[in-house]
Design a protein around this motif. Structure first.
Motif, mmCIF file in Angstrom:
data_model
loop_
_atom_site.group_PDB
_atom_site.id
_atom_site.type_symbol
_atom_site.label_atom_id
_atom_site.label_comp_id
_atom_site.label_asym_id
_atom_site.label_seq_id
_atom_site.Cartn_x
_atom_site.Cartn_y
_atom_site.Cartn_z
ATOM 1 N N SER A 138 1.420 -0.316 0.409
ATOM 2 C CA SER A 138 0.543 -0.287 -0.617
ATOM 3 C C SER A 138 0.986 -1.281 -1.821
ATOM 4 C CB SER A 138 0.318 0.978 -0.938
ATOM 5 O OG SER A 138 -0.255 1.805 -0.001
ATOM 6 N N ARG A 163 -6.016 3.528 0.396
ATOM 7 C CA ARG A 163 -7.435 3.527 -0.093
ATOM 8 C C ARG A 163 -8.422 2.429 0.718
ATOM 9 N NH1 ARG A 163 -8.955 6.072 -5.441
ATOM 10 N NH2 ARG A 163 -10.667 4.491 -5.366
ATOM 11 N N ARG A 166 -8.428 3.304 4.352
ATOM 12 C CA ARG A 166 -9.702 4.336 4.746
ATOM 13 C C ARG A 166 -11.094 3.776 4.874
ATOM 14 N NH1 ARG A 166 -6.178 8.072 1.861
ATOM 15 N NH2 ARG A 166 -6.812 7.381 -0.239
ATOM 16 N N SER A 167 -11.397 2.809 3.987
ATOM 17 C CA SER A 167 -12.781 2.310 3.875
ATOM 18 C C SER A 167 -12.792 1.301 5.398
ATOM 19 C CB SER A 167 -12.757 1.447 2.531
ATOM 20 O OG SER A 167 -12.940 2.271 1.630
ATOM 21 N N PHE A 214 -11.265 -0.685 -1.834
ATOM 22 C CA PHE A 214 -10.218 0.263 -2.657
ATOM 23 C C PHE A 214 -11.174 1.045 -3.340
ATOM 24 C CE2 PHE A 214 -8.674 1.232 -6.661
ATOM 25 C CZ PHE A 214 -7.119 1.500 -6.388
ATOM 26 N N ASP A 217 -12.782 3.866 -1.432
ATOM 27 C CA ASP A 217 -11.812 4.955 -0.622
ATOM 28 C C ASP A 217 -12.393 5.672 0.423
ATOM 29 O OD1 ASP A 217 -9.550 6.221 -0.705
ATOM 30 O OD2 ASP A 217 -10.110 7.596 -2.115
#
Length: 227
Positions: A138, A163, A166-167, A214, A217
């Motif tokens: 990250s 983030r 996850r998207s 991002f 998220d």
């Protein structure tokens, strides 16, 4: 997936990433022993919020990158600025992780080698070379994105944090399936190529699309306040 991505680009097309707030006094005890506390002067004073807070954005990182050249201490300062920007006031572990990295004797070599790999377009190689205590994907992909000063026509490095991931997953995209391997350096390079392709197809910058993922998220089916 592309239809959904296009809808998100249209919905959030007028939004831009805002500066990140940080608290110098939280960082100072971690940086001072390494002679890096002067980095806390980066950015501008925040006009609202806690006294002493400052704001830093990607433009500040780019300007610092252009000034430091090949100086090892300058590269260290740039790395610290990236960690500050990536942590803001929400990641309380950021100062501790940064101190761990500053205490790692590999830092000068790692920063120089990974910057060179990124500038050469070898993002997979850069990923494989980055090894510093306390710094995971990250944050070191934030380093890659910052030091990549190649022409905008190139597939410049992008951030891949939790983030963004996850998207991507919520959109149904799998890095290991697309790359055909679970090898993380290859998966990262595949992600960067895919993002640049999607950005071109939707008429936006790849770094802006990265920010959008991002920001969302993982909430790709709901409206998320851009502020």
């Amino acid at each position: 997936m592309m239809e959904q991505l296009h809808q998100l680009v249209v919905r959030y097309g007028g939004c831009e990433q805002q500066p990140v707030r940080f608290r110098p006094e939280t960082w100072r005890p971690r940086l001072a022993p390494h002679g890096a506390e002067h980095v806390l002067d980066i950015g501008v004073s925040a006009s609202h919020g806690a006294k002493g807070d400052r704001l830093i954005d990607r433009g500040d990182l780019a300007r610092l990158r252009d000034r430091v050249g090949d100086d090892p201490d300058g590269l260290r300062d740039l790395f610290v600025a990236v960690m500050i920007w990536g942590s803001g006031t929400t990641n309380g572990r950021g100062p501790r992780y940064t101190e761990a990295a500053l205490s790692d004797p590999r830092m000068p070599t790692v920063l120089r080698a990974t910057r060179a790999a990124v500038r050469a377009g070898d993002l997979s190689g850069a990923y494989g070379k980055f090894r510093l205590r306390g710094v995971g994907r990250s944050f070191f992909t934030k380093w890659f994105a910052t030091v990549d000063d190649r022409d905008a026509a190139q597939e410049r490095a992008l951030i891949l944090d939790a983030r963004v991931f996850r998207s991507l997953n919520a959109l149904g995209w799998s890095s290991w399936e697309t790359a055909g391997t679970r090898h993380w350096p290859t998966r990262y390079a595949t992600y960067v190529t895919a993002m640049h392709g999607w950005a071109a197809s939707t008429g936006v910058r790849a770094d802006w699309l990265e920010w959008l993922l991002f920001h969302l998220d993982g909430h790709v089916d709901a409206r998320v306040d851009p502020a």
